[in-house]
Design an enzyme around this catalytic site. Structure first.
Site, short mmCIF file in Angstrom:
data_model
loop_
_atom_site.label_atom_id
_atom_site.label_comp_id
_atom_site.label_asym_id
_atom_site.label_seq_id
_atom_site.Cartn_x
_atom_site.Cartn_y
_atom_site.Cartn_z
N ARG A 21 -3.72 -23.24 -96.70
CA ARG A 21 -3.44 -24.45 -95.89
C ARG A 21 -4.22 -25.66 -96.36
NH1 ARG A 21 -5.73 -20.34 -93.34
NH2 ARG A 21 -7.79 -20.50 -92.40
N LYS B 248 0.42 -18.18 -103.54
CA LYS B 248 -0.92 -17.92 -104.07
C LYS B 248 -1.02 -16.48 -104.55
CE LYS B 248 -5.74 -18.23 -102.65
NZ LYS B 248 -6.70 -18.66 -101.64
N GLU C 144 -4.70 -22.06 -87.45
CA GLU C 144 -5.00 -20.92 -88.32
C GLU C 144 -6.47 -20.96 -88.73
OE1 GLU C 144 -2.31 -18.33 -91.29
OE2 GLU C 144 -2.69 -20.36 -92.02
N HIS D 16 10.59 -39.94 -74.34
CA HIS D 16 11.76 -39.66 -73.50
C HIS D 16 11.86 -38.17 -73.20
CE1 HIS D 16 13.43 -43.77 -73.87
NE2 HIS D 16 12.61 -43.75 -74.92
N GLU E 19 8.20 -12.84 -97.44
CA GLU E 19 9.24 -13.86 -97.24
C GLU E 19 9.55 -14.56 -98.57
OE1 GLU E 19 6.55 -13.45 -95.41
OE2 GLU E 19 6.94 -13.81 -93.28
C1 G6Q Z 1 -2.81 -20.32 -95.34
C2 G6Q Z 1 -2.47 -18.93 -95.13
C3 G6Q Z 1 -1.00 -18.64 -95.23
C4 G6Q Z 1 -0.48 -18.53 -96.66
C5 G6Q Z 1 0.91 -17.91 -96.62
C6 G6Q Z 1 1.54 -17.83 -97.98
O1 G6Q Z 1 -3.94 -20.73 -95.35
O2 G6Q Z 1 -3.23 -18.13 -95.96
O3 G6Q Z 1 -0.23 -19.57 -94.52
O4 G6Q Z 1 -0.47 -19.77 -97.26
O5 G6Q Z 1 0.85 -16.64 -96.04
O6 G6Q Z 1 0.76 -17.07 -98.82
P1 G6Q Z 1 1.05 -17.04 -100.36
O7 G6Q Z 1 0.85 -18.41 -100.89
O8 G6Q Z 1 0.10 -16.05 -100.94
O9 G6Q Z 1 2.48 -16.62 -100.52
#
Ligand code: G6Q
Length: 548
Positions: free
Chosen positions: A272, A210, A357, A388, A216
């Site tokens: 999310r 986003k 979250e 199990h 990462e």
């Molecule tokens: C979700 C959080 C979080 C986010 C990640 C990735 O609701 O905001 O899990 O989706 O940190 O963020 P980007 O999509 O900005 O890389």
């Protein structure tokens, strides 16, 4: 909407539940079912192709009435309508929360800041479908002219868990000629293992972020670009092997991806909650646009139910209130999600993020401390494997763990004339029965259990569960299931009066990592200003790292 009182605990509806809870101490599920032989048929609800049996919960009709009052007083219906109206209910980030717009029907109007967002949603969906078809048909070729066979989604959190979970869930509906991989962890092992058997000439990376600034994802995306360009010998290969999903075209361009290969979404879609947006591009490539649209229809169908069904017969509202009943009045600190379908292996992890979250918060929307427990720890594994392993604790442990069992009437893989599936479902039903009704010492003794073993071999029962059934795991039923839990989370957030749509709790660790990383890698010994534990760990890491 009226201003919400500072204390949830002091609300009359909460107080009434607390008093009522004490009167139920001696009431068990055996009695409740004996007193009302139709309980199993009565306490259920059907919507969007899902059937929920909530009769095996520690509730009477009076409990359900009081929980309903709690929802009414918390203005669940009003707040739900405010969400659908596109109001900026994510107050700490000043954003609307309109993931429901992503799956609205073509004729529906959903407005953000005076703009009907429908047309741009459908435009992106159309572009995604065109692109997905080109990849699936082999018309979208790599730099050397070979068709794409491998799709690697690079993203994390909300830009990974949804598509990864749904792609696995809908494997039976997928183009098996395509190899789908998901890379999320900054641990190089994730990238290395996901790509070790892939040919770069046939591999497409979807960089899904986003913000397009996530450490990462950008680290993995840079590694992917290097991996690709080195193998194909040309920087221009990026154009055929990388597409992006983001709300930030400028960052995408800065990374070097042509913005013609950008599939956009908008800041009113939380990470999310974003599977129905362009974040679902990898899923759409795997299952095809038609199946993707069927998933959206399943979501829409649950959205419509949530929006229109009375609160007492509203599936997400019921799930939410039952969860509040256990965390708020029975001291339950965890909630197990137990899908009896191997394809839903990743559902517990997905719901873990969705619930923890969203609602793992300790202050209310106005920043005041919340005085009741909020989200429990959500966890789980597919049945029958869990039986199990950890089911021992569910049946005979000292904690009460409410469970959601999820199953389907028809298997995607009816091996041995359905024998596998019938056993699977027999186990699901058996577990809910065993948890609810247990086995008394008298029953065990009558079965010949020696007296000295009776304490070990009796089952207390009264362990609550919901059972969610659908005819089959399809794009439609998966969509309905996802929307069901999204709205459950929403309702709980309203009752707890917290903002379910921010996640400030993930920021501190990120900031500290940025400070620590150079301390791990600097050539000269750094002067450390952390606590003595963190300082010593960093020193040891540096020593061992440099010995290798
Ligand atoms: C979700 C959080 C979080 C986010 C990640 C990735 O609701 O905001 O899990 O989706 O940190 O963020 P980007 O999509 O900005 O890389």
């Amino acid at each position: 909407m009226s201003p919400t009182p500072a204390s949830t605990k002091e609300r009359p509806a909460w107080q009434a539940l607390a008093t009522h809870c004490k009167t139920l101490d001696s009431v068990g599920l055996r009695d409740l079912f004996a007193e009302d032989p139709s309980r199993g048929e009565r306490l259920c609800v059907e919507a969007a192709g899902l059937f929920l049996d909530y009769s095996k919960n520690l509730v009477t009709d009076a409990t359900l009435g009081l929980l309903h009052d709690l929802a009414v007083h918390a203005e669940v219906a009003e707040r739900r309508d405010a969400m659908f109206r596109g109001e900026r209910i994510n107050t700490t980030e000043g954003r609307a929360v309109l993931h429901v717009a992503l799956r609205a029907g073509p004729g529906d109007t959903l407005v953000v800041d005076g703009e009907d967002v429908g047309p741009k949603i459908h435009a992106v969906l159309g572009r995604m479908a065109k692109f997905a078809e080109r990849v699936r048909s082999g018309k979208w070729t790599g730099h050397s002219g070979r068709p794409i066979r491998n799709i690697v989604n690079i993203g994390i959190g909300g830009s990974d868990l949804g598509p990864a979970m749904a792609t696995e869930a809908l494997l039976a509906h997928s183009d098996r000629a395509l190899c789908m991989r998901f890379v999320s962890n900054v641990d190089g092992t994730d990238f290395a293992e996901a790509t070790r058997d892939l040919d770069p000439a046939e591999t497409l990376f979807i960089v899904c972020s986003k913000t397009f600034t996530t450490l990462e994802t950008l680290t993995n995306a840079r590694t992917a670009r290097h991996w690709c360009v080195q193998a194909l010998g040309d920087d221009s290969a990026v154009a055929r092997h990388f597409v992006a999903v983001s709300t930030h075209a400028d960052e995408v361009a800065a990374f070097g991806i042509d913005t013609r290969n950008l599939f956009e979404f908008w800041d009113w879609v939380g990470g999310r909650y974003s599977l129905a947006s362009a974040v679902g591009l990898s899923l759409m490539i795997a299952i095809g646009p038609e199946n993707f649209r069927a998933m959206l229809a399943g979501m829409r169908s649950m959205d419509n139910h949530f929006r229109s069904a009375p609160l007492h017969a509203n599936m997400p509202v019921l799930l939410a209130l039952l969860g509040i009943w256990y965390s708020g009045f029975h001291g339950c600190q965890s909630h197990a999600v137990l899908p009896y379908d191997q394809y839903l292996r990743r559902l517990p992890a997905y719901l873990q993020q969705l619930e923890m979250e969203s609602n793992g918060k300790r202050v209310d929307r106005d920043g005041r401390p919340v005085d009741v427990p909020t989200a429990p720890v959500v966890w789980g594994e597919p049945g029958t494997n869990g039986q199990h392993a950890f089911f021992q604790l569910l049946h005979q442990g000292t904690q009460l763990v409410p469970c959601d069992f999820i199953g389907f009437a028809r298997s995607q893989n009816p091996l041995a004339q359905g024998v596998h599936h019938d056993w699977l479902m027999a186990n699901l039903f058996a577990q809910t029965e065993a948890l609810a009704f247990g086995k008394t010492a008298e029953q065990a003794a009558a079965e010949g259990v020696p007296a000295d073993q009776l304490p070990h071999r009796t089952f207390p029962g009264n362990r609550p569960s919901n059972t969610i059934l659908a005819e089959a795991l399809t794009p439609h039923s998966l969509g309905a299931l996802i929307a069901l839990y999204e709205h459950k989370v929403f309702v709980q957030g309203v009752v707890w009066n917290i903002n379910s749509f921010d996640q400030w709790g993930v920021e501190l660790g990120k900031a500290l990592a940025k400070q620590i990383e150079p301390e791990l890698t600097s050539a000269s010994e750094p002067t450390l200003c952390h606590d003595s534990s963190t300082n010593a760990l960093i020193h040891r890491y540096r020593r061992w790292r440099n010995q290798g």
